[in-house]
Scaffold this motif. Structure first.
Motif, PDB file in Angstrom:
ATOM      1  N   ALA A   1       0.836  -1.205   0.000  1.00 38.80           N
ATOM      2  CA  ALA A   1       0.000   0.000   0.000  1.00 38.80           C
ATOM      3  C   ALA A   1       0.867   1.248   0.000  1.00 38.80           C
ATOM      4  O   ALA A   1       1.972   1.242   0.531  1.00 38.80           O
ATOM      5  CB  ALA A   1      -0.906  -0.016   1.227  1.00 38.80           C
ATOM      6  N   PHE A   2       0.333   2.310  -0.594  1.00 41.79           N
ATOM      7  CA  PHE A   2       1.094   3.555  -0.776  1.00 41.79           C
ATOM      8  C   PHE A   2       0.510   4.681   0.071  1.00 41.79           C
ATOM      9  O   PHE A   2      -0.451   5.336  -0.352  1.00 41.79           O
ATOM     10  CB  PHE A   2       1.084   3.970  -2.251  1.00 41.79           C
ATOM     11  CG  PHE A   2       1.404   2.852  -3.197  1.00 41.79           C
ATOM     12  CD1 PHE A   2       2.457   1.983  -2.935  1.00 41.79           C
ATOM     13  CD2 PHE A   2       0.651   2.649  -4.337  1.00 41.79           C
ATOM     14  CE1 PHE A   2       2.762   0.942  -3.805  1.00 41.79           C
ATOM     15  CE2 PHE A   2       0.941   1.609  -5.215  1.00 41.79           C
ATOM     16  CZ  PHE A   2       1.996   0.751  -4.941  1.00 41.79           C
ATOM     17  N   PRO A   3       1.099   4.931   1.238  1.00 40.56           N
ATOM     18  CA  PRO A   3       0.563   5.977   2.127  1.00 40.56           C
ATOM     19  C   PRO A   3       0.461   7.336   1.447  1.00 40.56           C
ATOM     20  O   PRO A   3      -0.537   8.036   1.604  1.00 40.56           O
ATOM     21  CB  PRO A   3       1.583   6.021   3.274  1.00 40.56           C
ATOM     22  CG  PRO A   3       2.271   4.709   3.241  1.00 40.56           C
ATOM     23  CD  PRO A   3       2.245   4.242   1.823  1.00 40.56           C
ATOM     24  N   GLU A   4       1.458   7.690   0.651  1.00 42.34           N
ATOM     25  CA  GLU A   4       1.469   9.040   0.056  1.00 42.34           C
ATOM     26  C   GLU A   4       0.376   9.209  -0.999  1.00 42.34           C
ATOM     27  O   GLU A   4      -0.095  10.314  -1.232  1.00 42.34           O
ATOM     28  CB  GLU A   4       2.835   9.326  -0.576  1.00 42.34           C
ATOM     29  CG  GLU A   4       3.916   9.508   0.471  1.00 42.34           C
ATOM     30  CD  GLU A   4       5.312   9.230  -0.075  1.00 42.34           C
ATOM     31  OE1 GLU A   4       5.507   9.252  -1.299  1.00 42.34           O
ATOM     32  OE2 GLU A   4       6.211   8.960   0.757  1.00 42.34           O
TER      33      GLU A   4
ATOM     34  N   LYS B   1       9.950  -6.600   2.828  1.00 41.30           N
ATOM     35  CA  LYS B   1      10.324  -5.581   1.837  1.00 41.30           C
ATOM     36  C   LYS B   1      11.706  -5.872   1.242  1.00 41.30           C
ATOM     37  O   LYS B   1      11.913  -5.727   0.028  1.00 41.30           O
ATOM     38  CB  LYS B   1      10.284  -4.195   2.484  1.00 41.30           C
ATOM     39  CG  LYS B   1       8.845  -3.710   2.663  1.00 41.30           C
ATOM     40  CD  LYS B   1       8.718  -2.554   3.597  1.00 41.30           C
ATOM     41  CE  LYS B   1       9.091  -1.252   2.973  1.00 41.30           C
ATOM     42  NZ  LYS B   1       8.535  -0.099   3.735  1.00 41.30           N
ATOM     43  N   ALA B   2      12.611  -6.304   2.087  1.00 42.91           N
ATOM     44  CA  ALA B   2      13.960  -6.618   1.589  1.00 42.91           C
ATOM     45  C   ALA B   2      13.910  -7.796   0.609  1.00 42.91           C
ATOM     46  O   ALA B   2      14.546  -7.771  -0.450  1.00 42.91           O
ATOM     47  CB  ALA B   2      14.883  -6.934   2.759  1.00 42.91           C
ATOM     48  N   ILE B   3      13.144  -8.811   0.924  1.00 43.98           N
ATOM     49  CA  ILE B   3      13.057 -10.006   0.060  1.00 43.98           C
ATOM     50  C   ILE B   3      12.492  -9.647  -1.320  1.00 43.98           C
ATOM     51  O   ILE B   3      12.937 -10.162  -2.347  1.00 43.98           O
ATOM     52  CB  ILE B   3      12.177 -11.091   0.741  1.00 43.98           C
ATOM     53  CG1 ILE B   3      12.867 -11.632   1.990  1.00 43.98           C
ATOM     54  CG2 ILE B   3      11.827 -12.227  -0.226  1.00 43.98           C
ATOM     55  CD1 ILE B   3      11.949 -12.423   2.911  1.00 43.98           C
ATOM     56  N   LEU B   4      11.509  -8.740  -1.336  1.00 44.66           N
ATOM     57  CA  LEU B   4      10.792  -8.455  -2.590  1.00 44.66           C
ATOM     58  C   LEU B   4      11.224  -7.147  -3.260  1.00 44.66           C
ATOM     59  O   LEU B   4      10.574  -6.706  -4.217  1.00 44.66           O
ATOM     60  CB  LEU B   4       9.277  -8.433  -2.327  1.00 44.66           C
ATOM     61  CG  LEU B   4       8.672  -9.722  -1.750  1.00 44.66           C
ATOM     62  CD1 LEU B   4       7.180  -9.538  -1.500  1.00 44.66           C
ATOM     63  CD2 LEU B   4       8.900 -10.914  -2.671  1.00 44.66           C
ATOM     64  N   ASN B   5      12.289  -6.507  -2.746  1.00 47.56           N
ATOM     65  CA  ASN B   5      12.761  -5.230  -3.321  1.00 47.56           C
ATOM     66  C   ASN B   5      11.700  -4.132  -3.263  1.00 47.56           C
ATOM     67  O   ASN B   5      11.527  -3.365  -4.233  1.00 47.56           O
ATOM     68  CB  ASN B   5      13.179  -5.384  -4.789  1.00 47.56           C
ATOM     69  CG  ASN B   5      14.422  -6.219  -4.929  1.00 47.56           C
ATOM     70  OD1 ASN B   5      15.203  -6.332  -3.977  1.00 47.56           O
ATOM     71  ND2 ASN B   5      14.584  -6.821  -6.088  1.00 47.56           N
ATOM     72  N   ILE B   6      10.982  -4.073  -2.177  1.00 48.59           N
ATOM     73  CA  ILE B   6       9.921  -3.059  -2.054  1.00 48.59           C
ATOM     74  C   ILE B   6      10.525  -1.798  -1.430  1.00 48.59           C
ATOM     75  O   ILE B   6      11.214  -1.881  -0.402  1.00 48.59           O
ATOM     76  CB  ILE B   6       8.759  -3.603  -1.185  1.00 48.59           C
ATOM     77  CG1 ILE B   6       8.111  -4.805  -1.884  1.00 48.59           C
ATOM     78  CG2 ILE B   6       7.733  -2.507  -0.903  1.00 48.59           C
ATOM     79  CD1 ILE B   6       7.114  -5.560  -1.046  1.00 48.59           C
ATOM     80  N   SER B   7      10.247  -0.646  -2.032  1.00 42.69           N
ATOM     81  CA  SER B   7      10.906   0.581  -1.554  1.00 42.69           C
ATOM     82  C   SER B   7      10.336   1.077  -0.223  1.00 42.69           C
ATOM     83  O   SER B   7       9.247   0.675   0.201  1.00 42.69           O
ATOM     84  CB  SER B   7      10.866   1.677  -2.620  1.00 42.69           C
ATOM     85  OG  SER B   7       9.626   1.690  -3.252  1.00 42.69           O
ATOM     86  N   SER B   8      11.093   1.974   0.405  1.00 39.82           N
ATOM     87  CA  SER B   8      10.814   2.338   1.802  1.00 39.82           C
ATOM     88  C   SER B   8       9.497   3.103   1.969  1.00 39.82           C
ATOM     89  O   SER B   8       8.889   3.056   3.030  1.00 39.82           O
ATOM     90  CB  SER B   8      11.966   3.175   2.358  1.00 39.82           C
ATOM     91  OG  SER B   8      12.131   4.316   1.551  1.00 39.82           O
ATOM     92  N   ASN B   9       9.018   3.776   0.916  1.00 38.40           N
ATOM     93  CA  ASN B   9       7.753   4.524   1.068  1.00 38.40           C
ATOM     94  C   ASN B   9       6.504   3.664   0.841  1.00 38.40           C
ATOM     95  O   ASN B   9       5.388   4.167   0.828  1.00 38.40           O
ATOM     96  CB  ASN B   9       7.741   5.733   0.113  1.00 38.40           C
ATOM     97  CG  ASN B   9       7.868   5.309  -1.330  1.00 38.40           C
ATOM     98  OD1 ASN B   9       8.372   4.224  -1.629  1.00 38.40           O
ATOM     99  ND2 ASN B   9       7.393   6.145  -2.236  1.00 38.40           N
TER     100      ASN B   9
END
Ligand SMILES: Cc1cc2nc3c(=O)[nH]c(=O)nc-3n(C[C@H](O)[C@H](O)[C@H](O)COP(=O)(O)O)c2cc1C
Length: 179
Positions: free
Chosen positions: A80-83, A130-138
């Motif tokens: 999900a994208f908070p921004e 997130k690290a396993i799937l290359n998901i960005s910090s935002n």
């Protein structure tokens, strides 16, 4: 149309058969997710479908070792994208967790209709997923679910419908504390 039938049929499946999900069946499950409502129709989410065995095993490791997750042919990771989400739920909250929860519920009910099993997975380490799937910090990872044909392992019929009665959860006109 019998929504209540699918709602009663859905339950958390904690064992899966090694059986492929036909493309058209998967398509309908994903279509149900796509059509879910989101605040201001912002659709601030993506679903990552993981089928690779090694990646699924890594997801198990960072989800309290809940092994059944990797038995399913597909693990769906809800991002999900908070921004991008609606910023003013109740004057205080952003909407992304609510939005993707509704997406997951749509997906899970269509899965039940198709004879597929799912299980909300909330016990996971977000940073590690997130690290396993290359998901960005935002991006937030809100939940995971295995998707596959359930085995009957660890399923006690009826137990999944063990819920509080309506009189304990519904109030009329004003809020009041109940015992
Ligand atoms: C937000 C959320 C997180 C959950 N996390 C897990 C989990 O990590 N592992 C698990 O086995 N079940 C998990 N569940 C499943 C619940 O335990 C289950 O939905 C509940 O006991 C009701 O059973 P039912 O889904 O079979 O109706 C979660 C459910 C929700 C809604």
């Amino acid at each position: 149309m019998d929504i209540l039938k699918a709602i009663r049929k859905r339950r958390s499946a904690r064992g899966y058969l090694d059986k492929t999900i036909p493309e058209q069946v998967l398509g309908r499950v994903l279509e149900a997710a796509r059509l879910a409502p989101t605040a201001a129709n912002k659709q601030p989410f993506k679903l990552v479908l993981v089928t690779d065995k090694r990646t699924k095993s890594k997801l198990v490791e960072v989800s309290k070792n809940q092994r059944f997750i990797a038995e399913a042919p597909i693990v769906i990771v809800g991002c999900a994208f908070p921004e991008e989400s609606y910023q003013n739920i109740g004057g205080t909250h952003t909407s992304e967790e609510i939005d993707i929860s509704i997406v997951f519920d749509h997906l899970m009910l269509q899965a039940a209709e198709e004879g597929l099993g799912t299980c909300w997975i909330g016990a996971f380490d977000e940073q590690q997923v997130k690290a396993i799937l290359n998901i960005s910090s935002n991006v937030r990872v809100v939940g995971l679910t295995p998707l596959g044909y359930p085995s009957e392992k660890e399923f006690k019929p009826g137990k999944h419908l063990n819920r509080k009665p309506l009189r304990e959860i519904v109030l009329y006109e004003k809020y009041k504390e109940t015992t």
